[in-house]
Design an enzyme around this catalytic site. Sequence first.
Site, PDB file in Angstrom:
ATOM      1  N   GLN A  10       0.601  -0.818   0.320  1.00 56.96           N
ATOM      2  CA  GLN A  10      -0.122   0.094  -0.219  1.00 56.96           C
ATOM      3  C   GLN A  10       0.863   1.299  -0.156  1.00 56.96           C
ATOM      4  OE1 GLN A  10      -4.428   1.042   1.923  1.00 56.96           O
ATOM      5  NE2 GLN A  10      -2.202   0.999   3.716  1.00 56.96           N
TER       6      GLN A  10
ATOM      7  N   LYS B 180       7.538  -4.343  16.239  1.00 58.52           N
ATOM      8  CA  LYS B 180       7.361  -3.181  15.376  1.00 58.52           C
ATOM      9  C   LYS B 180       8.674  -1.909  16.903  1.00 58.52           C
ATOM     10  CE  LYS B 180       7.181  -1.554  11.533  1.00 58.52           C
ATOM     11  NZ  LYS B 180       6.925  -2.092  10.544  1.00 58.52           N
TER      12      LYS B 180
ATOM     13  N   TYR C  81       1.513  -6.782  17.369  1.00 58.93           N
ATOM     14  CA  TYR C  81       2.202  -6.311  16.672  1.00 58.93           C
ATOM     15  C   TYR C  81       3.108  -4.945  17.066  1.00 58.93           C
ATOM     16  CZ  TYR C  81       2.363  -2.855  12.907  1.00 58.93           C
ATOM     17  OH  TYR C  81       2.386  -2.396  12.208  1.00 58.93           O
TER      18      TYR C  81
END
Length: 276
Positions: A11, A129, A125
């Site tokens: 994206q 990160k 998640y």
Amino acid sequence: MKVIVTGAGGQLGTDVMKELKKLGCEAIPADLPELDITDKEKTIGVISGNHPDAVIHCAAFTAVDLAETEREKCRSINVDGTENIAYACRLCGAKLLYLSTDYVFGGRGDVPYETDSEISPCNYYGETKYLGEEAVRKNGKHFIVRISWVFGKSGKNFVKTMLRLSQEKDEISVVNDQVGSPTYTPDLASLLCKMIATEKYGTYHATNEGFCSWAEFAEKIMELSGSKTKIVPISSAEYKSAAARPENSRMSKVSLDENGFDRLPSWQDALERYFK
């Protein structure tokens, strides 16, 4: 300037590639199957072999709920893969720009997080990160850019989901107690490409200006698309998901101001351009 873009087919990566080419840079896409960032030797080979001036690292495991059950895969991509990218950049002296997330914060309160606010990931998640951030910081020439609520023409995102559901339902339930800022990929790509051309290294927050809840975002999507579907605000407690989500995703943009980078336009302006 020669720039490698990991996750170039994703994206954000798609718009970064377009922006680099528009600026006259040599943009090199690096994505599966040609580049598996979890393969250290292959990663070193691809990056060192191309002798880039910089790498914009967009590749990531971004399925937030799935990360709770597929932890090994998520960590392999977001932590080990990022460590491999950072190591390869150090070997060839390339700048490294890494995309991180608002999920590295705890998500409490209503005050925008600063770049040096306390780290307390609200889900797995977010944890991976942040560990990716730590790997990137080992590279002296690094940019860490935290973003949130990303939407664009490519890939899956909230806007596309709302538009699809509006074709199927008269009402859509959307949480109204999680507040943050949408980020439009063409606007973000423009900033990233300007940033990578500088030596203003450090950690940044970059989202479109203004705050809203997911329900308010959804209502604006319905308005601009001309849909008659009603948005029904609900609490996070009423919406069950595998991974916890932050109630507060607000992030301060002072780091952009201090380093002479323009803030992104308002999220409403960005959404209008998306529909145009």
